[in-house]
Design a protein around this motif. Structure first.
Motif, PDB file in Angstrom:
ATOM      1  N   GLY A 120       0.815  -1.199   0.000  1.00  0.00           N
ATOM      2  CA  GLY A 120       0.000   0.000   0.000  1.00  0.00           C
ATOM      3  C   GLY A 120       0.852   1.253   0.000  1.00  0.00           C
ATOM      4  O   GLY A 120       2.084   1.208   0.110  1.00  0.00           O
ATOM      5  N   GLU A 121       0.196   2.398  -0.143  1.00  0.00           N
ATOM      6  CA  GLU A 121       0.904   3.673  -0.095  1.00  0.00           C
ATOM      7  C   GLU A 121       1.365   3.964   1.335  1.00  0.00           C
ATOM      8  O   GLU A 121       0.724   3.567   2.308  1.00  0.00           O
ATOM      9  CB  GLU A 121      -0.005   4.795  -0.591  1.00  0.00           C
ATOM     10  CG  GLU A 121      -0.366   4.665  -2.058  1.00  0.00           C
ATOM     11  CD  GLU A 121      -1.309   5.762  -2.513  1.00  0.00           C
ATOM     12  OE1 GLU A 121      -1.247   6.144  -3.688  1.00  0.00           O
ATOM     13  OE2 GLU A 121      -2.109   6.224  -1.675  1.00  0.00           O
ATOM     14  N   LEU A 122       2.495   4.647   1.440  1.00  0.00           N
ATOM     15  CA  LEU A 122       3.084   4.946   2.743  1.00  0.00           C
ATOM     16  C   LEU A 122       2.910   6.432   3.071  1.00  0.00           C
ATOM     17  O   LEU A 122       3.211   7.293   2.253  1.00  0.00           O
ATOM     18  CB  LEU A 122       4.566   4.585   2.751  1.00  0.00           C
ATOM     19  CG  LEU A 122       4.901   3.122   2.465  1.00  0.00           C
ATOM     20  CD1 LEU A 122       6.412   2.933   2.425  1.00  0.00           C
ATOM     21  CD2 LEU A 122       4.285   2.209   3.511  1.00  0.00           C
ATOM     22  N   ASP A 123       2.466   6.706   4.276  1.00  0.00           N
ATOM     23  CA  ASP A 123       2.292   8.082   4.734  1.00  0.00           C
ATOM     24  C   ASP A 123       3.652   8.635   5.159  1.00  0.00           C
ATOM     25  O   ASP A 123       4.277   8.133   6.097  1.00  0.00           O
ATOM     26  CB  ASP A 123       1.306   8.104   5.905  1.00  0.00           C
ATOM     27  CG  ASP A 123       0.925   9.517   6.318  1.00  0.00           C
ATOM     28  OD1 ASP A 123       1.572  10.481   5.849  1.00  0.00           O
ATOM     29  OD2 ASP A 123      -0.005   9.664   7.129  1.00  0.00           O
ATOM     30  N   LEU A 124       4.118   9.666   4.456  1.00  0.00           N
ATOM     31  CA  LEU A 124       5.406  10.294   4.771  1.00  0.00           C
ATOM     32  C   LEU A 124       5.246  11.586   5.548  1.00  0.00           C
ATOM     33  O   LEU A 124       6.173  12.394   5.628  1.00  0.00           O
ATOM     34  CB  LEU A 124       6.194  10.556   3.484  1.00  0.00           C
ATOM     35  CG  LEU A 124       6.609   9.312   2.691  1.00  0.00           C
ATOM     36  CD1 LEU A 124       7.477   9.708   1.504  1.00  0.00           C
ATOM     37  CD2 LEU A 124       7.330   8.306   3.565  1.00  0.00           C
ATOM     38  N   GLY A 125       4.079  11.792   6.126  1.00  0.00           N
ATOM     39  CA  GLY A 125       3.871  12.946   6.990  1.00  0.00           C
ATOM     40  C   GLY A 125       3.148  14.100   6.304  1.00  0.00           C
ATOM     41  O   GLY A 125       2.910  14.082   5.088  1.00  0.00           O
ATOM     42  N   PRO A 126       2.824  15.126   7.057  1.00  0.00           N
ATOM     43  CA  PRO A 126       2.104  16.293   6.501  1.00  0.00           C
ATOM     44  C   PRO A 126       2.989  17.114   5.570  1.00  0.00           C
ATOM     45  O   PRO A 126       4.212  17.163   5.735  1.00  0.00           O
ATOM     46  CB  PRO A 126       1.703  17.083   7.745  1.00  0.00           C
ATOM     47  CG  PRO A 126       2.695  16.675   8.780  1.00  0.00           C
ATOM     48  CD  PRO A 126       3.032  15.244   8.511  1.00  0.00           C
ATOM     49  N   LYS A 197      14.370  15.276  11.955  1.00  0.00           N
ATOM     50  CA  LYS A 197      13.016  15.371  12.488  1.00  0.00           C
ATOM     51  C   LYS A 197      12.338  14.031  12.303  1.00  0.00           C
ATOM     52  O   LYS A 197      12.257  13.509  11.192  1.00  0.00           O
ATOM     53  CB  LYS A 197      12.230  16.466  11.770  1.00  0.00           C
ATOM     54  CG  LYS A 197      10.796  16.603  12.286  1.00  0.00           C
ATOM     55  CD  LYS A 197      10.060  17.750  11.600  1.00  0.00           C
ATOM     56  CE  LYS A 197       8.648  17.883  12.143  1.00  0.00           C
ATOM     57  NZ  LYS A 197       7.911  18.995  11.493  1.00  0.00           N
ATOM     58  N   ASP A 198      11.825  13.471  13.407  1.00  0.00           N
ATOM     59  CA  ASP A 198      11.123  12.188  13.360  1.00  0.00           C
ATOM     60  C   ASP A 198       9.627  12.433  13.387  1.00  0.00           C
ATOM     61  O   ASP A 198       9.126  13.246  14.184  1.00  0.00           O
ATOM     62  CB  ASP A 198      11.536  11.306  14.538  1.00  0.00           C
ATOM     63  CG  ASP A 198      13.008  10.915  14.471  1.00  0.00           C
ATOM     64  OD1 ASP A 198      13.516  10.741  13.345  1.00  0.00           O
ATOM     65  OD2 ASP A 198      13.639  10.785  15.539  1.00  0.00           O
ATOM     66  N   GLU A 199       8.925  11.710  12.531  1.00  0.00           N
ATOM     67  CA  GLU A 199       7.472  11.872  12.412  1.00  0.00           C
ATOM     68  C   GLU A 199       6.827  10.492  12.485  1.00  0.00           C
ATOM     69  O   GLU A 199       7.171   9.586  11.719  1.00  0.00           O
ATOM     70  CB  GLU A 199       7.116  12.534  11.076  1.00  0.00           C
ATOM     71  CG  GLU A 199       5.645  12.837  10.914  1.00  0.00           C
ATOM     72  CD  GLU A 199       5.226  14.109  11.630  1.00  0.00           C
ATOM     73  OE1 GLU A 199       4.147  14.095  12.254  1.00  0.00           O
ATOM     74  OE2 GLU A 199       5.971  15.106  11.563  1.00  0.00           O
ATOM     75  N   ASN A 203       0.499   3.330  12.327  1.00  0.00           N
ATOM     76  CA  ASN A 203       0.738   1.931  11.942  1.00  0.00           C
ATOM     77  C   ASN A 203       2.201   1.542  12.123  1.00  0.00           C
ATOM     78  O   ASN A 203       2.727   0.719  11.370  1.00  0.00           O
ATOM     79  CB  ASN A 203       0.316   1.682  10.486  1.00  0.00           C
ATOM     80  CG  ASN A 203      -1.169   1.900  10.265  1.00  0.00           C
ATOM     81  OD1 ASN A 203      -1.981   1.576  11.139  1.00  0.00           O
ATOM     82  ND2 ASN A 203      -1.523   2.455   9.113  1.00  0.00           N
ATOM     83  N   GLY A 204       2.850   2.164  13.118  1.00  0.00           N
ATOM     84  CA  GLY A 204       4.233   1.819  13.398  1.00  0.00           C
ATOM     85  C   GLY A 204       5.248   2.443  12.463  1.00  0.00           C
ATOM     86  O   GLY A 204       6.441   2.150  12.568  1.00  0.00           O
ATOM     87  N   GLN A 205       4.803   3.321  11.574  1.00  0.00           N
ATOM     88  CA  GLN A 205       5.701   3.923  10.596  1.00  0.00           C
ATOM     89  C   GLN A 205       6.343   5.178  11.172  1.00  0.00           C
ATOM     90  O   GLN A 205       5.662   6.157  11.498  1.00  0.00           O
ATOM     91  CB  GLN A 205       4.945   4.275   9.314  1.00  0.00           C
ATOM     92  CG  GLN A 205       5.787   4.950   8.241  1.00  0.00           C
ATOM     93  CD  GLN A 205       6.850   4.039   7.661  1.00  0.00           C
ATOM     94  OE1 GLN A 205       8.002   4.082   8.064  1.00  0.00           O
ATOM     95  NE2 GLN A 205       6.442   3.197   6.718  1.00  0.00           N
ATOM     96  N   MET A 206       7.669   5.150  11.297  1.00  0.00           N
ATOM     97  CA  MET A 206       8.442   6.303  11.733  1.00  0.00           C
ATOM     98  C   MET A 206       9.198   6.854  10.530  1.00  0.00           C
ATOM     99  O   MET A 206       9.960   6.131   9.876  1.00  0.00           O
ATOM    100  CB  MET A 206       9.413   5.923  12.838  1.00  0.00           C
ATOM    101  CG  MET A 206       8.752   5.554  14.156  1.00  0.00           C
ATOM    102  SD  MET A 206       7.854   6.923  14.929  1.00  0.00           S
ATOM    103  CE  MET A 206       9.190   8.090  15.194  1.00  0.00           C
ATOM    104  N   VAL A 207       8.977   8.126  10.225  1.00  0.00           N
ATOM    105  CA  VAL A 207       9.627   8.783   9.104  1.00  0.00           C
ATOM    106  C   VAL A 207      10.629   9.792   9.642  1.00  0.00           C
ATOM    107  O   VAL A 207      10.315  10.573  10.550  1.00  0.00           O
ATOM    108  CB  VAL A 207       8.594   9.482   8.199  1.00  0.00           C
ATOM    109  CG1 VAL A 207       9.284  10.220   7.058  1.00  0.00           C
ATOM    110  CG2 VAL A 207       7.591   8.470   7.652  1.00  0.00           C
ATOM    111  N   GLN A 208      11.821   9.768   9.096  1.00  0.00           N
ATOM    112  CA  GLN A 208      12.876  10.687   9.534  1.00  0.00           C
ATOM    113  C   GLN A 208      13.259  11.610   8.387  1.00  0.00           C
ATOM    114  O   GLN A 208      13.552  11.149   7.284  1.00  0.00           O
ATOM    115  CB  GLN A 208      14.101   9.908  10.012  1.00  0.00           C
ATOM    116  CG  GLN A 208      15.185  10.788  10.619  1.00  0.00           C
ATOM    117  CD  GLN A 208      16.380   9.974  11.088  1.00  0.00           C
ATOM    118  OE1 GLN A 208      17.133   9.441  10.281  1.00  0.00           O
ATOM    119  NE2 GLN A 208      16.538   9.871  12.413  1.00  0.00           N
TER     120      GLN A 208
END
Length: 300
Positions: A120-126, A197-199, A203-208
């Motif tokens: 699926g598509e991954l949410d990379l933050g606002p 910056k960590d976001e 669903n356990g997804q951490m974006v840096q």
């Protein structure tokens, strides 16, 4: 004095090269499954042609021509049908055995890479996390449940709003860090911030996100591949530009789509013209005749 008679019994087949040609065709076909589809076509054509001629040649040897001066003695019909039956049975049995051995092996080798490869598509933050015209090194996981083994890196730039279907839409440039030569991770040619910056996007997804100032392009430390800020190859051994990702905007968030390959990008930023190709492996050509020399790519 008895007249001279012809040869008794069926004529034995003479030595022929048709079986060798048939075997070569089968080998080319099997090798082509690994190398490229054109090779599969060539191997299949060779096998079919030589196999057909071989069968015709075998059938021709069952016919016995009697001497012209003396009428041929009647031969029971079953002697012809029996020979044809045995020949066809032998070929058919060989085909069944060959198929029973080769089809499962080929299936287990080829089919699995085409199954269950989607994501699926991954949410990379606002979008607010991304400053306009600012490059970011973005780390994310394709499957958070699998952990670090699925960690990936992309270089992202927010291009601002661009006209699309009569209205303005956010535009992003998302470039893969996989070198198009041998797959080494390319590095940004610019000043990398020491702050990240960590976001947590759910669903356990951490974006840096890590900012890069004064980006002038990308470079591969392994073999000297060089790319400009749009991912176009400028020097070194890569055969095409850097891969890119599709994206979507939903409820003010940036979502990462599937990756695709690019030969060359015309223009820059949100107005760039890009021809998308199915994602291919490092070192493989796209968009030219040399791409025909590579096998069909499984889903990535």
């Amino acid at each position: 004095m008895e007249p001279e008679r012809g040869h008794e019994g069926p004529e034995l087949p003479r030595p022929t090269l048709w079986p060798i040609g048939f075997a070569i065709g089968v080998v080319c076909l099997l090798v082509g499954l690994v190398v490229s589809w054109p090779a599969v076509g060539v191997g299949a054509a060779i096998a079919i042609i030589f196999g057909f001629v071989w069968i015709r040649d075998m059938q021709g040897h069952h016919k016995v021509e009697p001497p012209a001066a003396i009428p041929a003695a009647p031969v029971p019909a079953e002697s012809y049908s029996r020979g044809r039956f045995l020949g066809a049975s032998t070929l058919g049995l060989g085909a069944v055995i060959g198929g029973a051995i080769s089809v499962p092996a080929i299936g287990f080798a080829i089919v699995p890479p085409f199954l269950k490869q989607g994501r699926g598509e991954l949410d990379l933050g606002p979008i607010s996390d991304y400053q306009e015209q600012q490059w970011y090194i973005v780390h994310f996981e394709l499957d958070p449940a699998e952990g670090e083994v699925t960690r990936r890196t992309a270089y992202i730039r927010y291009n601002g709003l661009v006209p699309f279907n009569g209205k303005s839409e956010p535009s992003f440039t998302i470039i893969s860090n996989r070198c198009a030569h041998l797959g080494c991770p390319v590095q940004p040619n610019g000043l990398v911030s020491n702050q990240a910056k960590d976001e947590n996007t759910g669903n356990g997804q951490m974006v840096q996100l890590i900012q890069v100032q004064g980006l002038s392009g990308f470079g591969c430390p392994c073999h000297g591949g060089a790319y400009d800020t749009e991912g176009n190859r400028t020097a070194g051994p890569p055969v095409r530009g850097l891969d890119r990702y599709q994206f979507a905007i939903r409820k003010g968030h940036l979502f990462l789509g599937k990756a695709y390959s690019v030969k060359k990008v015309e223009g820059t930023g949100g107005t760039a013209k890009i021809r998308e190709f199915n994602l291919t492996g490092p070192g493989q050509h796209v968009g030219d005749w040399e791409a025909l020399l590579y096998p069909l790519q499984p889903p990535h």
